[in-house]
Design a protein around this motif. Sequence first.
Motif, PDB file in Angstrom:
ATOM      1  N   MET A 158       2.207  -3.107  14.068  1.00  0.00           N
ATOM      2  CA  MET A 158       1.129  -2.179  14.404  1.00  0.00           C
ATOM      3  C   MET A 158       0.900  -1.247  13.218  1.00  0.00           C
ATOM      4  O   MET A 158       1.835  -0.903  12.499  1.00  0.00           O
ATOM      5  CB  MET A 158       1.496  -1.374  15.657  1.00  0.00           C
ATOM      6  N   GLY A 159      -0.343  -0.839  12.996  1.00  0.00           N
ATOM      7  CA  GLY A 159      -0.628   0.088  11.911  1.00  0.00           C
ATOM      8  C   GLY A 159      -1.962   0.758  12.089  1.00  0.00           C
ATOM      9  O   GLY A 159      -2.871   0.227  12.748  1.00  0.00           O
ATOM     10  N   HIS A 160      -2.104   1.931  11.481  1.00  0.00           N
ATOM     11  CA  HIS A 160      -3.327   2.727  11.597  1.00  0.00           C
ATOM     12  C   HIS A 160      -4.045   2.798  10.257  1.00  0.00           C
ATOM     13  O   HIS A 160      -3.425   3.008   9.214  1.00  0.00           O
ATOM     14  CB  HIS A 160      -2.989   4.149  12.066  1.00  0.00           C
ATOM     15  N   SER A 161      -5.366   2.588  10.275  1.00  0.00           N
ATOM     16  CA  SER A 161      -6.221   2.722   9.095  1.00  0.00           C
ATOM     17  C   SER A 161      -5.772   1.736   8.013  1.00  0.00           C
ATOM     18  O   SER A 161      -5.828   0.533   8.209  1.00  0.00           O
ATOM     19  CB  SER A 161      -6.206   4.172   8.603  1.00  0.00           C
ATOM     20  N   MET A 162      -5.315   2.215   6.864  1.00  0.00           N
ATOM     21  CA  MET A 162      -4.764   1.305   5.873  1.00  0.00           C
ATOM     22  C   MET A 162      -3.676   0.436   6.487  1.00  0.00           C
ATOM     23  O   MET A 162      -3.555  -0.757   6.171  1.00  0.00           O
ATOM     24  CB  MET A 162      -4.205   2.098   4.688  1.00  0.00           C
ATOM     25  N   GLY A 163      -2.886   1.013   7.384  1.00  0.00           N
ATOM     26  CA  GLY A 163      -1.870   0.248   8.096  1.00  0.00           C
ATOM     27  C   GLY A 163      -2.474  -0.808   9.008  1.00  0.00           C
ATOM     28  O   GLY A 163      -1.858  -1.842   9.266  1.00  0.00           O
ATOM     29  N   GLY A 164      -3.702  -0.558   9.504  1.00  0.00           N
ATOM     30  CA  GLY A 164      -4.393  -1.571  10.287  1.00  0.00           C
ATOM     31  C   GLY A 164      -4.785  -2.763   9.440  1.00  0.00           C
ATOM     32  O   GLY A 164      -4.661  -3.917   9.863  1.00  0.00           O
ATOM     33  N   ALA A 165      -5.254  -2.480   8.213  1.00  0.00           N
ATOM     34  CA  ALA A 165      -5.546  -3.576   7.283  1.00  0.00           C
ATOM     35  C   ALA A 165      -4.273  -4.341   6.949  1.00  0.00           C
ATOM     36  O   ALA A 165      -4.264  -5.573   6.877  1.00  0.00           O
ATOM     37  CB  ALA A 165      -6.188  -3.022   6.009  1.00  0.00           C
ATOM     38  N   GLY A 166      -3.178  -3.607   6.749  1.00  0.00           N
ATOM     39  CA  GLY A 166      -1.893  -4.260   6.492  1.00  0.00           C
ATOM     40  C   GLY A 166      -1.420  -5.091   7.674  1.00  0.00           C
ATOM     41  O   GLY A 166      -0.818  -6.156   7.493  1.00  0.00           O
ATOM     42  N   THR A 167      -1.705  -4.627   8.884  1.00  0.00           N
ATOM     43  CA  THR A 167      -1.322  -5.377  10.077  1.00  0.00           C
ATOM     44  C   THR A 167      -2.024  -6.727  10.116  1.00  0.00           C
ATOM     45  O   THR A 167      -1.409  -7.767  10.389  1.00  0.00           O
ATOM     46  CB  THR A 167      -1.657  -4.562  11.339  1.00  0.00           C
ATOM     47  N   LEU A 168      -3.322  -6.737   9.830  1.00  0.00           N
ATOM     48  CA  LEU A 168      -4.070  -7.997   9.822  1.00  0.00           C
ATOM     49  C   LEU A 168      -3.586  -8.917   8.702  1.00  0.00           C
ATOM     50  O   LEU A 168      -3.409 -10.122   8.898  1.00  0.00           O
ATOM     51  CB  LEU A 168      -5.566  -7.714   9.667  1.00  0.00           C
TER      52      LEU A 168
ATOM     53  N   TYR B 123      -0.228  -2.561   1.492  1.00  0.00           N
ATOM     54  CA  TYR B 123       0.607  -3.630   2.054  1.00  0.00           C
ATOM     55  C   TYR B 123       0.160  -5.026   1.607  1.00  0.00           C
ATOM     56  O   TYR B 123       0.342  -6.000   2.328  1.00  0.00           O
ATOM     57  CB  TYR B 123       0.602  -3.552   3.588  1.00  0.00           C
ATOM     58  N   GLY B 124      -0.425  -5.103   0.421  1.00  0.00           N
ATOM     59  CA  GLY B 124      -0.869  -6.395  -0.109  1.00  0.00           C
ATOM     60  C   GLY B 124      -2.213  -6.847   0.397  1.00  0.00           C
ATOM     61  O   GLY B 124      -2.696  -7.916  -0.001  1.00  0.00           O
ATOM     62  N   SER B 125      -2.871  -6.089   1.265  1.00  0.00           N
ATOM     63  CA  SER B 125      -4.129  -6.532   1.867  1.00  0.00           C
ATOM     64  C   SER B 125      -5.287  -6.564   0.871  1.00  0.00           C
ATOM     65  O   SER B 125      -6.293  -7.236   1.127  1.00  0.00           O
ATOM     66  CB  SER B 125      -4.497  -5.640   3.060  1.00  0.00           C
ATOM     67  N   LEU B 126      -5.178  -5.860  -0.249  1.00  0.00           N
ATOM     68  CA  LEU B 126      -6.206  -5.914  -1.293  1.00  0.00           C
ATOM     69  C   LEU B 126      -5.785  -6.788  -2.464  1.00  0.00           C
ATOM     70  O   LEU B 126      -6.368  -6.708  -3.546  1.00  0.00           O
ATOM     71  CB  LEU B 126      -6.530  -4.501  -1.804  1.00  0.00           C
ATOM     72  N   GLY B 127      -4.776  -7.613  -2.257  1.00  0.00           N
ATOM     73  CA  GLY B 127      -4.264  -8.461  -3.327  1.00  0.00           C
ATOM     74  C   GLY B 127      -2.972  -7.888  -3.881  1.00  0.00           C
ATOM     75  O   GLY B 127      -2.669  -6.708  -3.735  1.00  0.00           O
ATOM     76  N   TRP B 128      -2.210  -8.760  -4.509  1.00  0.00           N
ATOM     77  CA  TRP B 128      -0.928  -8.327  -5.063  1.00  0.00           C
ATOM     78  C   TRP B 128      -1.091  -7.490  -6.319  1.00  0.00           C
ATOM     79  O   TRP B 128      -0.240  -6.673  -6.634  1.00  0.00           O
ATOM     80  CB  TRP B 128      -0.075  -9.569  -5.374  1.00  0.00           C
ATOM     81  N   ARG B 129      -2.174  -7.679  -7.047  1.00  0.00           N
ATOM     82  CA  ARG B 129      -2.355  -6.954  -8.309  1.00  0.00           C
ATOM     83  C   ARG B 129      -3.710  -6.274  -8.330  1.00  0.00           C
ATOM     84  O   ARG B 129      -4.712  -6.841  -7.913  1.00  0.00           O
ATOM     85  CB  ARG B 129      -2.204  -7.894  -9.511  1.00  0.00           C
ATOM     86  N   ASN B 130      -3.715  -5.042  -8.827  1.00  0.00           N
ATOM     87  CA  ASN B 130      -4.932  -4.251  -8.906  1.00  0.00           C
ATOM     88  C   ASN B 130      -4.863  -3.419 -10.189  1.00  0.00           C
ATOM     89  O   ASN B 130      -3.992  -2.565 -10.321  1.00  0.00           O
ATOM     90  CB  ASN B 130      -5.043  -3.341  -7.677  1.00  0.00           C
TER      91      ASN B 130
END
Length: 333
Positions: free
Chosen positions: A106-116, A62-69
């Motif tokens: 709301m989100g779980h795990s990776m979704g939790g990172a995306g939520t923040l 969800y973009g939480s690690l940056g837009w490009r990887n």
Amino acid sequence: MEYAVFVPTGYRREAAAPVVVLLHGLFSNPHQVIRYRGLTREAEKRGYIVVAPFGYSDRGWYGSLGWRNPNASPEHAGELSERDVLNVLGVVRRDFHVDCQRIYLMGHSMGGAGTLHLGASYAELWAALVPLSPPVLLAGNAMLELGRMLELPVMVVTGEKDNITPVQPVRELVAAMQELGMDCRYHELQGSGHAAPALRPKLMAEIFEFFEACRRAVPAPQECAPPSAAEAGRRGWQPEHKQQEQLEAEQEEEQRQPPSSGAKPSEESPPHNGQSQVKFRQQGDRKWLRRTFTVLGHLQIGSLKLELAGWSVFYFAKSRLAPVSSLCQRPFA
């Protein structure tokens, strides 16, 4: 892109309904996350629409690690994942009468990172955030996120015995929220692991009680597109490639600056610009984070898929092969 949606049986077009945007975890999908125990039962009882986007892929972050990887496929999967969440929310707001003061994330795990991440990047959209078992590895980056969502109520839930997203960084994040004076509630599930938030109907009831108490003073804007480079700069956030360009420009500027009089240049001397030093560390941290999760993804994919398979068997038995479309007609427990 696919997504799952639950519409309560009492929904009527003439009455605005609150919406929960639900983000799935790594290697999961909308069909699994929307069947978390107690979720649709609470949504049915309280009149909530629940929508679960795919986020482009099951590992888009969800973009939480940056837009490009460079390790992702495609390379800009992070950008696509972030945009997909906003697009799906736009579809729901177009097709249903949504209460624009009561849109929750709301989100779980990776979704939790995306939520923040999405909570901070688009704070004007949300009435409250609930990250479940969020992976919080870098306190510096987390602090940058918090600075953009100071007014948002947050409920953080994690398991004490979580061996996938460790509890100590989550505790530090919550402590930082409390130091900033944020409206933050913390539930640490004693003796529980990573999947616990998905398996506790009583916890889901508490989450919806939290939602009931949260409402935006100003309605969310009708359209909220991902920020342009200029707008992102004004909001204190930039896409990954812009961060890299800015970092390189600042390093070149530092190299052109002569050393101060009376001081000998040294490789161990700190950079002249303290802000550049911080940004350099953040950039290095972000690269390290991507490499870490790439390795963890390969190491943990077996255990995660086994865990998800267990969830799938449970929900298979629970729903008796009920299609997701039927969620619009009756709630699951």
